[in-house]
Design a protein around this motif. Structure first.
Motif, mmCIF file in Angstrom:
data_model
loop_
_atom_site.group_PDB
_atom_site.id
_atom_site.type_symbol
_atom_site.label_atom_id
_atom_site.label_comp_id
_atom_site.label_asym_id
_atom_site.label_seq_id
_atom_site.Cartn_x
_atom_site.Cartn_y
_atom_site.Cartn_z
ATOM 1 N N GLY A 53 -2.310 -55.536 -9.732
ATOM 2 C CA GLY A 53 -3.286 -55.331 -8.680
ATOM 3 C C GLY A 53 -3.878 -53.933 -8.720
ATOM 4 N N GLU A 54 -4.947 -53.764 -7.959
ATOM 5 C CA GLU A 54 -5.670 -52.494 -7.937
ATOM 6 C C GLU A 54 -4.777 -51.345 -7.473
ATOM 7 O OE1 GLU A 54 -9.130 -50.367 -5.342
ATOM 8 O OE2 GLU A 54 -9.248 -52.541 -5.573
ATOM 9 N N GLY A 55 -4.011 -51.586 -6.428
ATOM 10 C CA GLY A 55 -3.147 -50.533 -5.906
ATOM 11 C C GLY A 55 -2.114 -50.081 -6.921
ATOM 12 N N PHE A 56 -1.542 -51.026 -7.646
ATOM 13 C CA PHE A 56 -0.534 -50.679 -8.648
ATOM 14 C C PHE A 56 -1.181 -49.908 -9.798
ATOM 15 C CE2 PHE A 56 1.932 -51.601 -12.489
ATOM 16 C CZ PHE A 56 3.147 -51.049 -12.101
ATOM 17 N N ALA A 57 -2.325 -50.371 -10.253
ATOM 18 C CA ALA A 57 -3.026 -49.684 -11.342
ATOM 19 C C ALA A 57 -3.379 -48.258 -10.939
ATOM 20 C CB ALA A 57 -4.278 -50.463 -11.727
ATOM 21 N N ARG A 58 -3.855 -48.080 -9.710
ATOM 22 C CA ARG A 58 -4.210 -46.757 -9.215
ATOM 23 C C ARG A 58 -2.962 -45.857 -9.156
ATOM 24 N NH1 ARG A 58 -6.800 -48.339 -4.881
ATOM 25 N NH2 ARG A 58 -5.058 -48.029 -3.467
ATOM 26 N N LEU A 59 -1.857 -46.409 -8.695
ATOM 27 C CA LEU A 59 -0.608 -45.657 -8.619
ATOM 28 C C LEU A 59 -0.153 -45.208 -10.002
ATOM 29 C CD1 LEU A 59 1.892 -44.677 -7.005
ATOM 30 C CD2 LEU A 59 2.867 -46.943 -7.408
ATOM 31 N N MET A 60 -0.261 -46.090 -10.967
ATOM 32 C CA MET A 60 0.198 -45.764 -12.317
ATOM 33 C C MET A 60 -0.706 -44.743 -13.003
ATOM 34 S SD MET A 60 3.038 -47.300 -12.979
ATOM 35 C CE MET A 60 3.478 -46.767 -11.339
ATOM 36 N N ASN A 61 -1.940 -44.592 -12.537
ATOM 37 C CA ASN A 61 -2.880 -43.650 -13.155
ATOM 38 C C ASN A 61 -2.958 -42.311 -12.441
ATOM 39 O OD1 ASN A 61 -3.730 -45.327 -15.298
ATOM 40 N ND2 ASN A 61 -4.981 -46.501 -13.867
ATOM 41 N N VAL A 62 -2.180 -42.124 -11.397
ATOM 42 C CA VAL A 62 -2.148 -40.837 -10.698
ATOM 43 C C VAL A 62 -1.490 -39.814 -11.619
ATOM 44 C CG1 VAL A 62 -1.063 -39.603 -8.773
ATOM 45 C CG2 VAL A 62 -2.063 -41.862 -8.406
ATOM 46 N N PRO A 63 -2.066 -38.598 -11.696
ATOM 47 C CA PRO A 63 -1.453 -37.571 -12.543
ATOM 48 C C PRO A 63 -0.016 -37.273 -12.093
ATOM 49 C CG PRO A 63 -3.618 -36.876 -11.787
ATOM 50 C CD PRO A 63 -3.294 -38.130 -11.054
ATOM 51 N N LYS A 64 0.873 -37.167 -13.048
ATOM 52 C CA LYS A 64 2.276 -36.897 -12.762
ATOM 53 C C LYS A 64 2.473 -35.385 -12.675
ATOM 54 C CE LYS A 64 2.753 -41.295 -13.877
ATOM 55 N NZ LYS A 64 1.414 -41.778 -14.145
ATOM 56 N N PRO A 65 3.142 -34.882 -11.641
ATOM 57 C CA PRO A 65 3.339 -33.431 -11.489
ATOM 58 C C PRO A 65 4.053 -32.807 -12.672
ATOM 59 C CG PRO A 65 4.075 -34.603 -9.519
ATOM 60 C CD PRO A 65 3.702 -35.629 -10.538
ATOM 61 N N TRP A 66 4.932 -33.551 -13.310
ATOM 62 C CA TRP A 66 5.710 -32.990 -14.420
ATOM 63 C C TRP A 66 4.928 -33.018 -15.735
ATOM 64 C CZ3 TRP A 66 6.910 -37.455 -11.791
ATOM 65 C CH2 TRP A 66 6.718 -38.640 -12.471
ATOM 66 N N GLN A 67 3.690 -33.564 -15.712
ATOM 67 C CA GLN A 67 2.890 -33.627 -16.926
ATOM 68 C C GLN A 67 1.707 -32.647 -16.892
ATOM 69 O OE1 GLN A 67 1.835 -37.791 -17.088
ATOM 70 N NE2 GLN A 67 3.654 -38.301 -18.281
ATOM 71 N N ASP A 68 1.782 -31.644 -16.041
ATOM 72 C CA ASP A 68 0.686 -30.675 -15.946
ATOM 73 C C ASP A 68 0.541 -29.849 -17.185
ATOM 74 O OD1 ASP A 68 -0.120 -31.439 -13.426
ATOM 75 O OD2 ASP A 68 1.207 -30.024 -12.409
#
Length: 79
Positions: free
Chosen positions: A64-79
């Protein structure tokens, strides 16, 4: 109630911060712990069909859209 001195001192400090007596503070803490214990023991009964439906939903991969959006949020540990 018999209690070690270091525990009593800690409880007294916390009670004072809340503006309570030691007894009132301990009663409130015991009451909250009792509520949490009882709420953790809540049993929900359902018929076999409803339970099977629940398990089927859990077995589906997230989507779903919400899950896809969640998975594409930048990860703090990947800055």
């Amino acid at each position: 109630m018999r209690i070690r001195e270091d525990m009593r001192i800690l409880i007294d400090r916390a009670a004072k911060l809340r503006g309570k007596t030691r007894s009132d503070f301990m009663i409130d803490a015991a009451y909250r712990a009792a509520e949490d214990t009882l709420l953790d023991q809540t049993l929900i009964k359902v018929d076999a069909q409803s339970y099977r439906h629940y398990l089927d939903i859990l077995d589906e991969p997230p989507s779903g859209e919400g899950f896809a959006r969640l998975m594409n949020v930048p990860k703090p540990w990947q800055d």
